[in-house]
Design an enzyme around this catalytic site. Sequence first.
Site, short mmCIF file in Angstrom:
data_model
loop_
_atom_site.label_atom_id
_atom_site.label_comp_id
_atom_site.label_asym_id
_atom_site.label_seq_id
_atom_site.Cartn_x
_atom_site.Cartn_y
_atom_site.Cartn_z
N SER A 257 50.96 14.06 14.46
CA SER A 257 50.66 12.63 14.42
C SER A 257 49.87 12.26 15.67
CB SER A 257 51.96 11.83 14.38
OG SER A 257 51.69 10.47 14.65
N TYR B 147 59.86 9.16 18.65
CA TYR B 147 59.14 9.85 17.57
C TYR B 147 57.92 10.59 18.13
CZ TYR B 147 56.05 10.26 13.50
OH TYR B 147 55.20 10.72 12.53
#
Lengths: 451, 251
Positions: free
Chosen positions: B144, B157
């Site tokens: 990501s 995250y």
Amino acid sequence: MPADTVSVSGWGRTAPTNARLIRPRTYQEAATAVRGCGARGGIPRGLGRAYGDAAQNAGGMVLDMTGLDRVHAIDADNGIVLCDAGVSLHRLMEVLLPLGWFVPVTPGTRYVTVGGAIGADIHGKNHHVSGSFSRHVLSMELLTADGEVRAVGRDTPLFDATTGGMGLTGVILTATIQLQPVTTSLMSVDTERARDLDDLLARLTTGDDHYRYSVAWIDLLARGPAMGRAVLTRGDHAPLEALREGTRARREPLAFRTARLPAPPAVLPEGLLSRRTVGWFNELWYRRAPHARTGELQSLARFFHPLDGVPHWNRIYGRGGFVQYQFVVGHGREETLRDIVRRVCEHRCPSFLAVLKRFGDADPGWLSFPVPGWTLALDIPAGLPGLGALLDTLDEDVAAAGGRVYLAKDSRLRPDVLATMYPRLDEFRALRAEIDPRGVFVSDLARRLGL
Amino acid sequence: MKDAFGIPQSLLVLGGTSEIALATARRLIARSTRTVWLAGRPSPALDQSAADLRALGAEVRTVTFDALDPESHETVLGKVFAEGDIDMVLLAFGILGDQARDEREPLNAVRVAQTNYTGAVSAALVSAGALQSQGHGSLVVLSSVAGERARRANFIYGSSKAGLDTFTQGLGDALHGTGVHVMVVRPGFVRSKMTADLEESPLATTPEAVATAIELGLRRRSETVWVPGTLRVVMSALRHAPRGLFRRLPI
């Protein structure tokens, strides 16, 4: 025996995989390698000119056969040669031409081995007259999965499974081949232009019987009324009388002359062959061809193997590589051929190598490619958007017309259409299951298509 | 085997209910993918995903897989590979967590880290070993942009993805020359059920766009793929922005 794990790919340089490369120097070493090749099997490989994944074997063994390249015996009276399967057609020409003999069939490159020529059952510009390579093979010796060597004669199931069998029945060790007599090493060539596809088909249909060799180059980027315009080159081996007195050619009529240019650099940008550049090339190529010229003397290399003059020419497609699509449809299926040419044109495939010819009678190989009809071969950069989907739909049309694609060039066919294209596939599978129950011989092509 | 365009015939998805993974599978099935394994915790959603892909004509099987149980990975994935070659492994599992709550409840934060990083390290290594003995195959890992630079809004995250991303790059180097292709995919904000409650970031993308980028990356044998591609430039600039400035950016 040196063994190394290397990345192996076909001539099109797509989808490489890793394998242990073994280069046997004796038949005994080859047999030992086959007996001990391990769970992921092995596949023989020649000079790597198959475009796709026919001579690679991921995680297993690849047997480089080019170390076994002896010419054992030549019967110069009857034109018969006995040689190892690792001998290249180039080497055979060097040896045989001075004796007045030529290989019976040659594809667009001399750098294929005899073993590869049989495994792919190659064809040449003389297919309409001479059939495929296997027609001229009198016998061969085959190293099978049990490590034994079998003599394989014509008209046996093993012969017909091996010719065109893509190396999956065993390793061909030697072959005895019937040759073609020639009196010179030059070709007498007639060239003409065809203004569109219909004109081309008509010229090929009416004229091919007068020539031993025939081929047409098509400009697939030409559109509208010029769609399918082509340059047609046909000819035969020049007789001695055709060579002028007092020239070098006349003094040494059987000399084998070749020229080689430097190779392109190892790394070239993808997209060098764009629609624009190929469009220019095609325009030039078409315009420089004469409207009609007869009896031009050309060297063997120029007539048969123009691209062999540029080593590693496959690099010009860049890192992404290219696919070659070659199919055949029967006589009477000209509508399918026209339709495919039209769709390839509409897709604007930058193909500077698009070749059309007529096949004559088929040979008995179960997976042999040629059948009587029309065959078109085209090179296309693999990165062309939408290419995969386009070729998938062409496959369906080819199969529906009773035609097929050439396994030696394939790198992308879907397994579900294969059985339609090759009706004797089940016999091939049954014979393999019988002589190779452990599945020793396997390639990426075989895995992909479930051969 | 993969074809000339890098399209796999068999696909193993780790995280079988991931929207990006399913969009990718749909896209590949439309080309020439025929066998799909969906690995995940047994659930109606997993069965539904399998049924959806089956309707497209693929042969789909599900397998019980839990990222949080690395001890089982060798056995579970070993069974899948024993059934036949896997041409592509798509590592797509991951959880977003709830940043505010996870900061208050460290055990929840640990769960995010264990799923996204520890579980992925284990599953990726097991898969890589199997691909290596095959001599071919692609390992595609969903990272990501959040892993590129820590953001106040999602650094738990983000840090797990940073670890995964670094790990995958190193794994790709380790496997260079083995025939195995490792590809890191770094999507920006993807509109999906995982982000349904979040405010959309600039350059937001869709699972379908990620799938398209993955297909292209497979053909090119890319090592890193940004989705959308402009993020490569944007993130390059952001990575070098001074922290004082970066903190104040509305991202």
